[in-house]
Design an enzyme around this catalytic site. Structure first.
Site, PDB file in Angstrom:
ATOM      1  N   MET A 193     -32.200   1.820 -23.329  1.00 58.79           N
ATOM      2  CA  MET A 193     -32.113   2.170 -21.905  1.00 58.79           C
ATOM      3  C   MET A 193     -32.113   3.689 -21.839  1.00 58.79           C
ATOM      4  SD  MET A 193     -29.355  -0.790 -21.052  1.00 58.79           S
ATOM      5  CE  MET A 193     -29.008  -1.013 -22.806  1.00 58.79           C
TER       6      MET A 193
ATOM      7  N   ASP B 186     -30.890 -10.988 -20.623  1.00 53.05           N
ATOM      8  CA  ASP B 186     -29.745 -10.140 -20.952  1.00 53.05           C
ATOM      9  C   ASP B 186     -29.002  -9.777 -19.676  1.00 53.05           C
ATOM     10  OD1 ASP B 186     -28.027  -8.224 -22.034  1.00 53.05           O
ATOM     11  OD2 ASP B 186     -29.607  -6.755 -22.436  1.00 53.05           O
TER      12      ASP B 186
ATOM     13  N   SER C  63     -24.212  -9.105 -27.826  1.00 52.79           N
ATOM     14  CA  SER C  63     -24.352  -7.680 -27.517  1.00 52.79           C
ATOM     15  C   SER C  63     -23.116  -6.939 -28.026  1.00 52.79           C
ATOM     16  CB  SER C  63     -24.488  -7.479 -26.014  1.00 52.79           C
ATOM     17  OG  SER C  63     -24.321  -6.099 -25.728  1.00 52.79           O
TER      18      SER C  63
ATOM     19  N   HIS D 186     -32.036  -2.352 -27.783  1.00 47.53           N
ATOM     20  CA  HIS D 186     -32.436  -2.291 -26.364  1.00 47.53           C
ATOM     21  C   HIS D 186     -32.254  -0.854 -25.893  1.00 47.53           C
ATOM     22  CE1 HIS D 186     -31.261  -3.771 -22.007  1.00 47.53           C
ATOM     23  NE2 HIS D 186     -32.370  -3.068 -22.018  1.00 47.53           N
TER      24      HIS D 186
ATOM     25  N   ASP E 111     -27.145  -1.956 -27.603  1.00 47.23           N
ATOM     26  CA  ASP E 111     -27.496  -1.304 -26.338  1.00 47.23           C
ATOM     27  C   ASP E 111     -27.391   0.209 -26.459  1.00 47.23           C
ATOM     28  OD1 ASP E 111     -28.014  -3.506 -24.423  1.00 47.23           O
ATOM     29  OD2 ASP E 111     -25.992  -4.108 -25.007  1.00 47.23           O
TER      30      ASP E 111
ATOM     31  N   HIS F   6     -27.615  -7.611 -30.940  1.00 51.72           N
ATOM     32  CA  HIS F   6     -28.187  -6.839 -29.832  1.00 51.72           C
ATOM     33  C   HIS F   6     -27.421  -5.522 -29.705  1.00 51.72           C
ATOM     34  CE1 HIS F   6     -30.393  -6.518 -25.986  1.00 51.72           C
ATOM     35  NE2 HIS F   6     -29.286  -5.984 -25.499  1.00 51.72           N
TER      36      HIS F   6
ATOM     37  N   MET G 184     -34.306  -8.582 -17.532  1.00 48.55           N
ATOM     38  CA  MET G 184     -32.898  -8.242 -17.273  1.00 48.55           C
ATOM     39  C   MET G 184     -32.352  -9.099 -16.134  1.00 48.55           C
ATOM     40  SD  MET G 184     -31.865  -5.985 -19.449  1.00 48.55           S
ATOM     41  CE  MET G 184     -30.251  -5.682 -18.705  1.00 48.55           C
TER      42      MET G 184
ATOM     43  N   MET H 102     -27.923   3.728 -24.528  1.00 47.32           N
ATOM     44  CA  MET H 102     -28.021   4.292 -23.168  1.00 47.32           C
ATOM     45  C   MET H 102     -27.908   5.802 -23.250  1.00 47.32           C
ATOM     46  SD  MET H 102     -25.517   1.681 -21.134  1.00 47.32           S
ATOM     47  CE  MET H 102     -25.444  -0.077 -21.565  1.00 47.32           C
TER      48      MET H 102
HETATM   49  C1  DX5 Z   1     -26.351  -4.205 -20.018  1.00 50.50           C
HETATM   50  C2  DX5 Z   1     -26.701  -4.503 -21.448  1.00 50.50           C
HETATM   51  C3  DX5 Z   1     -26.306  -5.844 -21.885  1.00 50.50           C
HETATM   52  C4  DX5 Z   1     -24.815  -6.119 -21.798  1.00 50.50           C
HETATM   53  C5  DX5 Z   1     -24.630  -7.565 -21.509  1.00 50.50           C
HETATM   54  O1  DX5 Z   1     -26.882  -2.976 -19.681  1.00 50.50           O
HETATM   55  O2  DX5 Z   1     -28.103  -4.381 -21.646  1.00 50.50           O
HETATM   56  O3  DX5 Z   1     -26.789  -6.112 -23.188  1.00 50.50           O
HETATM   57  O4  DX5 Z   1     -24.127  -5.791 -22.970  1.00 50.50           O
HETATM   58  O5  DX5 Z   1     -23.289  -7.810 -21.312  1.00 50.50           O
HETATM   59  P1  DX5 Z   1     -22.775  -9.165 -20.638  1.00 50.50           P
HETATM   60  O6  DX5 Z   1     -23.225 -10.296 -21.484  1.00 50.50           O
HETATM   61  O7  DX5 Z   1     -21.291  -8.983 -20.639  1.00 50.50           O
HETATM   62  O8  DX5 Z   1     -23.354  -9.214 -19.257  1.00 50.50           O
HETATM   63 ZN    ZN Z   2     -28.929  -5.128 -23.583  1.00 46.66          ZN
END
Ligand code: DX5
Ligand code: ZN
Length: 230
Positions: free
Chosen positions: A70, A177, A10, A68, A37, A35, A143, A39
């Site tokens: 969010m 994840d 990630s 991903h 993220d 990956h 998740m 948001m």
């Molecule tokens: C959380 C993200 C994850 C995050 C995971 O909202 O979707 O992808 O980066 O991080 P770790 O592996 O540190 O839990």
């Molecule tokens: Zn993620």
């Protein structure tokens, strides 16, 4: 039938001031997918990056981008993320929490030419309501933390959801994840996950390549496979 494991670092845990170098370093360390993220400050209480930065990553990345989302309006941004180079685009079931609602998002993603469509469930969202849409998605993301931040502790109570998907005969990808590390990654793989996302465990490692090898070997052993040097 099992598909080959995919280790997906990630980028949330990378040094965003040097993102190009971090992408290259991750690829050279033996990752399979990247990956990303996204948001929006509404669906989760954090803001990260949007289409322009994902597009910049996509321009230099050699590995598939696993994006991903969010965000509360995934359908509205699907075209922008396809244009940015997303190979997998995953939305959260919670933004359209019904069979019809999810089907609409999936249809919008397909219309925009999303190569592979994923649907994610938060730790407190049951997985059974996904049953009618399983045949329409390429990936389910279970998740194992509440989304929004890296570095949280793995919630092992979500593992039955991954097992349930496999018990239903779901043959697409199951991704996990949040809080994945050397201890929890084998648990995910044993439960049936084949895409393993890790942020802090990979970017916080003294030797990233070694850490990716360890995660892969642990997951393969949990699936009863012999790890191959790569
Ligand atoms: C959380 C993200 C994850 C995050 C995971 O909202 O979707 O992808 O980066 O991080 P770790 O592996 O540190 O839990
Ligand atoms: Zn993620």
């Amino acid at each position: 039938m099992t598909q080959p494991l995919r280790i997906a670092p990630s980028l949330l845990a990378c040094d965003f001031a040097r993102i190009g170098e971090e992408v290259r370093r991750t690829e050279e360390a033996g990752a399979d997918w990247l990956h990303v993220d996204v948001m929006d400050g509404h669906f989760v209480p954090n803001l990260t990056i949007g289409p322009p930065v994902v597009k910049a990553i996509g321009r230099i990345a050699r590995l598939p981008l696993d994006v991903h989302l969010m965000i509360t309006d995934p359908a509205g941004y699907a075209g922008a993320f396809v244009d940015a180079g997303a190979e997998v685009l995953t939305f959260h079931y919670e933004v359209a929490p019904s069979t019809d609602g999810a089907r609409e998002v999936i249809a919008a993603f397909r219309e925009h030419g999303v190569p592979r469509v994923g649907v994610a469930v938060n730790p407190d969202t049951p997985v059974e309501p996904l049953a009618p849409i399983l045949e329409a998605v390429d990936l389910v993301l279970v998740m194992s933390v509440f989304p929004g931040f890296g570095g949280q502790a793995f919630m092992e109570e979500v593992l039955p959801k991954t097992r349930w998907l496999r018990e239903q005969g779901y043959r697409g990808r199951v991704e996990m994840d949040g809080g994945l590390n050397r201890v929890t990654t084998p648990q995910c793989a044993a439960a049936g996950a084949d895409v393993l996302v890790a942020g802090s465990a990979i970017f916080g490692a003294p030797d990233m390549a070694e850490r990716i090898r360890e995660l892969r070997a642990g997951a393969e052993a949990a699936r009863g496979e012999k790890s191959e040097a790569r």
